[in-house]
Design a protein around this motif. Structure first.
Motif, PDB file in Angstrom:
ATOM      1  N   TYR A  18       0.840  -1.199   0.000  1.00 38.50           N
ATOM      2  CA  TYR A  18       0.000   0.000   0.000  1.00 38.50           C
ATOM      3  C   TYR A  18       0.870   1.241   0.000  1.00 38.50           C
ATOM      4  O   TYR A  18       1.955   1.252   0.585  1.00 38.50           O
ATOM      5  CB  TYR A  18      -0.890   0.032   1.253  1.00 38.50           C
ATOM      6  CG  TYR A  18      -1.909  -1.068   1.297  1.00 38.50           C
ATOM      7  CD1 TYR A  18      -3.179  -0.884   0.762  1.00 38.50           C
ATOM      8  CD2 TYR A  18      -1.604  -2.303   1.857  1.00 38.50           C
ATOM      9  CE1 TYR A  18      -4.122  -1.892   0.793  1.00 38.50           C
ATOM     10  CE2 TYR A  18      -2.544  -3.321   1.893  1.00 38.50           C
ATOM     11  CZ  TYR A  18      -3.802  -3.116   1.367  1.00 38.50           C
ATOM     12  OH  TYR A  18      -4.736  -4.126   1.394  1.00 38.50           O
ATOM     13  N   THR A  19       0.355   2.299  -0.599  1.00 36.22           N
ATOM     14  CA  THR A  19       1.035   3.592  -0.554  1.00 36.22           C
ATOM     15  C   THR A  19       0.868   4.184   0.842  1.00 36.22           C
ATOM     16  O   THR A  19      -0.079   3.868   1.554  1.00 36.22           O
ATOM     17  CB  THR A  19       0.454   4.563  -1.598  1.00 36.22           C
ATOM     18  OG1 THR A  19      -0.953   4.674  -1.384  1.00 36.22           O
ATOM     19  CG2 THR A  19       0.733   4.077  -3.012  1.00 36.22           C
ATOM     20  N   ALA A  20       1.779   5.043   1.215  1.00 39.47           N
ATOM     21  CA  ALA A  20       1.782   5.617   2.563  1.00 39.47           C
ATOM     22  C   ALA A  20       0.836   6.818   2.649  1.00 39.47           C
ATOM     23  O   ALA A  20       1.255   7.955   2.867  1.00 39.47           O
ATOM     24  CB  ALA A  20       3.195   6.003   2.964  1.00 39.47           C
ATOM     25  N   TYR A  21      -0.456   6.545   2.465  1.00 40.64           N
ATOM     26  CA  TYR A  21      -1.498   7.549   2.588  1.00 40.64           C
ATOM     27  C   TYR A  21      -2.547   7.039   3.569  1.00 40.64           C
ATOM     28  O   TYR A  21      -2.806   5.832   3.618  1.00 40.64           O
ATOM     29  CB  TYR A  21      -2.167   7.832   1.240  1.00 40.64           C
ATOM     30  CG  TYR A  21      -1.254   8.490   0.249  1.00 40.64           C
ATOM     31  CD1 TYR A  21      -0.866   9.821   0.408  1.00 40.64           C
ATOM     32  CD2 TYR A  21      -0.756   7.782  -0.833  1.00 40.64           C
ATOM     33  CE1 TYR A  21      -0.010  10.434  -0.501  1.00 40.64           C
ATOM     34  CE2 TYR A  21       0.099   8.385  -1.746  1.00 40.64           C
ATOM     35  CZ  TYR A  21       0.465   9.710  -1.564  1.00 40.64           C
ATOM     36  OH  TYR A  21       1.311  10.299  -2.464  1.00 40.64           O
ATOM     37  N   PRO A  22      -3.183   7.919   4.320  1.00 41.56           N
ATOM     38  CA  PRO A  22      -4.191   7.482   5.296  1.00 41.56           C
ATOM     39  C   PRO A  22      -5.283   6.588   4.707  1.00 41.56           C
ATOM     40  O   PRO A  22      -5.733   5.646   5.359  1.00 41.56           O
ATOM     41  CB  PRO A  22      -4.777   8.803   5.814  1.00 41.56           C
ATOM     42  CG  PRO A  22      -3.653   9.777   5.675  1.00 41.56           C
ATOM     43  CD  PRO A  22      -2.947   9.372   4.401  1.00 41.56           C
ATOM     44  N   ALA A  28      -6.789  -1.460   3.525  1.00 40.96           N
ATOM     45  CA  ALA A  28      -6.192  -2.683   4.076  1.00 40.96           C
ATOM     46  C   ALA A  28      -7.139  -3.336   5.082  1.00 40.96           C
ATOM     47  O   ALA A  28      -7.295  -4.560   5.105  1.00 40.96           O
ATOM     48  CB  ALA A  28      -4.849  -2.364   4.725  1.00 40.96           C
ATOM     49  N   ARG A  29      -7.769  -2.523   5.916  1.00 43.73           N
ATOM     50  CA  ARG A  29      -8.699  -3.030   6.933  1.00 43.73           C
ATOM     51  C   ARG A  29      -9.882  -3.732   6.271  1.00 43.73           C
ATOM     52  O   ARG A  29     -10.247  -4.847   6.646  1.00 43.73           O
ATOM     53  CB  ARG A  29      -9.175  -1.868   7.801  1.00 43.73           C
ATOM     54  CG  ARG A  29     -10.158  -2.251   8.877  1.00 43.73           C
ATOM     55  CD  ARG A  29     -10.600  -1.078   9.726  1.00 43.73           C
ATOM     56  NE  ARG A  29     -11.191  -0.022   8.937  1.00 43.73           N
ATOM     57  CZ  ARG A  29     -10.733   1.231   8.876  1.00 43.73           C
ATOM     58  NH1 ARG A  29      -9.678   1.589   9.566  1.00 43.73           N
ATOM     59  NH2 ARG A  29     -11.339   2.124   8.126  1.00 43.73           N
ATOM     60  N   ARG A  30     -10.487  -3.096   5.267  1.00 40.08           N
ATOM     61  CA  ARG A  30     -11.639  -3.707   4.585  1.00 40.08           C
ATOM     62  C   ARG A  30     -11.243  -4.978   3.843  1.00 40.08           C
ATOM     63  O   ARG A  30     -11.982  -5.966   3.849  1.00 40.08           O
ATOM     64  CB  ARG A  30     -12.280  -2.696   3.635  1.00 40.08           C
ATOM     65  CG  ARG A  30     -13.099  -1.648   4.364  1.00 40.08           C
ATOM     66  CD  ARG A  30     -14.019  -0.873   3.435  1.00 40.08           C
ATOM     67  NE  ARG A  30     -13.333  -0.232   2.326  1.00 40.08           N
ATOM     68  CZ  ARG A  30     -12.853   1.006   2.351  1.00 40.08           C
ATOM     69  NH1 ARG A  30     -12.966   1.731   3.438  1.00 40.08           N
ATOM     70  NH2 ARG A  30     -12.266   1.514   1.296  1.00 40.08           N
ATOM     71  N   ARG A  31     -10.076  -4.957   3.201  1.00 40.44           N
ATOM     72  CA  ARG A  31      -9.604  -6.150   2.491  1.00 40.44           C
ATOM     73  C   ARG A  31      -9.405  -7.309   3.461  1.00 40.44           C
ATOM     74  O   ARG A  31      -9.803  -8.442   3.207  1.00 40.44           O
ATOM     75  CB  ARG A  31      -8.309  -5.842   1.748  1.00 40.44           C
ATOM     76  CG  ARG A  31      -7.743  -7.018   0.972  1.00 40.44           C
ATOM     77  CD  ARG A  31      -6.424  -6.622   0.294  1.00 40.44           C
ATOM     78  NE  ARG A  31      -5.841  -7.729  -0.408  1.00 40.44           N
ATOM     79  CZ  ARG A  31      -6.130  -8.084  -1.654  1.00 40.44           C
ATOM     80  NH1 ARG A  31      -7.026  -7.395  -2.341  1.00 40.44           N
ATOM     81  NH2 ARG A  31      -5.535  -9.117  -2.220  1.00 40.44           N
ATOM     82  N   VAL A  52      -5.270  -5.063  11.782  1.00 40.11           N
ATOM     83  CA  VAL A  52      -4.675  -4.501  10.568  1.00 40.11           C
ATOM     84  C   VAL A  52      -4.688  -2.974  10.647  1.00 40.11           C
ATOM     85  O   VAL A  52      -3.693  -2.319  10.324  1.00 40.11           O
ATOM     86  CB  VAL A  52      -5.425  -4.992   9.303  1.00 40.11           C
ATOM     87  CG1 VAL A  52      -5.042  -4.167   8.075  1.00 40.11           C
ATOM     88  CG2 VAL A  52      -5.138  -6.467   9.063  1.00 40.11           C
ATOM     89  N   SER A  53      -5.785  -2.422  11.098  1.00 37.03           N
ATOM     90  CA  SER A  53      -5.896  -0.969  11.199  1.00 37.03           C
ATOM     91  C   SER A  53      -4.833  -0.387  12.131  1.00 37.03           C
ATOM     92  O   SER A  53      -4.169   0.596  11.788  1.00 37.03           O
ATOM     93  CB  SER A  53      -7.292  -0.599  11.701  1.00 37.03           C
ATOM     94  OG  SER A  53      -7.444   0.788  11.750  1.00 37.03           O
ATOM     95  N   LEU A  60       2.228   3.588   8.822  1.00 37.87           N
ATOM     96  CA  LEU A  60       2.037   4.857   8.123  1.00 37.87           C
ATOM     97  C   LEU A  60       2.640   6.025   8.902  1.00 37.87           C
ATOM     98  O   LEU A  60       3.359   6.853   8.346  1.00 37.87           O
ATOM     99  CB  LEU A  60       0.544   5.086   7.899  1.00 37.87           C
ATOM    100  CG  LEU A  60       0.146   6.360   7.180  1.00 37.87           C
ATOM    101  CD1 LEU A  60       0.539   6.282   5.710  1.00 37.87           C
ATOM    102  CD2 LEU A  60      -1.346   6.586   7.312  1.00 37.87           C
ATOM    103  N   LEU A  61       2.372   6.086  10.208  1.00 34.80           N
ATOM    104  CA  LEU A  61       2.830   7.212  11.019  1.00 34.80           C
ATOM    105  C   LEU A  61       4.311   7.161  11.375  1.00 34.80           C
ATOM    106  O   LEU A  61       4.970   8.194  11.468  1.00 34.80           O
ATOM    107  CB  LEU A  61       2.015   7.293  12.320  1.00 34.80           C
ATOM    108  CG  LEU A  61       0.546   7.645  12.175  1.00 34.80           C
ATOM    109  CD1 LEU A  61      -0.140   7.581  13.536  1.00 34.80           C
ATOM    110  CD2 LEU A  61       0.379   9.020  11.553  1.00 34.80           C
ATOM    111  N   HIS A  62       4.835   5.951  11.606  1.00 31.33           N
ATOM    112  CA  HIS A  62       6.184   5.832  12.160  1.00 31.33           C
ATOM    113  C   HIS A  62       7.168   5.060  11.281  1.00 31.33           C
ATOM    114  O   HIS A  62       8.358   5.080  11.554  1.00 31.33           O
ATOM    115  CB  HIS A  62       6.133   5.134  13.528  1.00 31.33           C
ATOM    116  CG  HIS A  62       5.156   5.740  14.470  1.00 31.33           C
ATOM    117  ND1 HIS A  62       5.295   7.011  14.975  1.00 31.33           N
ATOM    118  CD2 HIS A  62       4.000   5.259  14.989  1.00 31.33           C
ATOM    119  CE1 HIS A  62       4.285   7.284  15.788  1.00 31.33           C
ATOM    120  NE2 HIS A  62       3.482   6.240  15.805  1.00 31.33           N
TER     121      HIS A  62
END
Length: 137
Positions: A18-22, A28-31, A52-53, A60-62
């Motif tokens: 996944y790309t590093a966007y919110p 990812a969570r829905r998948r 996953v979330s 994503l953040l760190h």
């Protein structure tokens, strides 16, 4: 669990970068929830989506640099479902910490500890993988 780490005994597996966007966290969570449902463990779909979330948000953040991806992998084997989230920053290893009442962030790994049966971090040649497991039997 050794069985989940090896390809032996793997019933289902899925890996996606996944790309590093919110927005990627919700994708990812829905998948993950959909796959766990399809794999016959709908009773654990909510827990896996939450895990996953939390792990994807941490990546994503760190754990991500601009233009770099993070990867989410789900593996079902031996009565365990493993969630693994890999990112390119290996120098920042996660640790649970208590968050004050006024902090918006800081509870993700505490949630992972509560929901998962086990969790850990694996260092990689580039980056790290944070994983957790949920019993599905």
């Amino acid at each position: 669990m050794a069985e989940v780490n090896s390809q032996e005994g793997v019933i289902h597996s899925d890996k996606l970068s996944y790309t590093a966007y919110p927005r990627s966290v919700s994708l990812a969570r829905r998948r993950a929830a959909r796959l766990v449902e399809e794999w016959g463990h709908g009773d654990q779909a909510g827990a896996v989506a939450l895990l996953v979330s939390e792990l994807a948000t941490n990546a994503l953040l760190h754990g991500c640099f601009r233009g770099r991806l993070f990867q989410v992998e789900l593996t079902l084997a031996g009565g365990m479902l493993r969630v693994s989230v890999s990112d390119p920053r290996g120098e920042l290893l996660p640790e649970p910490r208590p968050a004050s009442e006024n902090e918006q962030f800081g509870r993700g790994l505490l949630i992972v500890q509560d929901v998962a049966s086990s969790w850990g971090v694996e260092e990689r040649s580039v980056g790290k993988t944070v994983w957790c497991e949920v019993c599905v039997e």
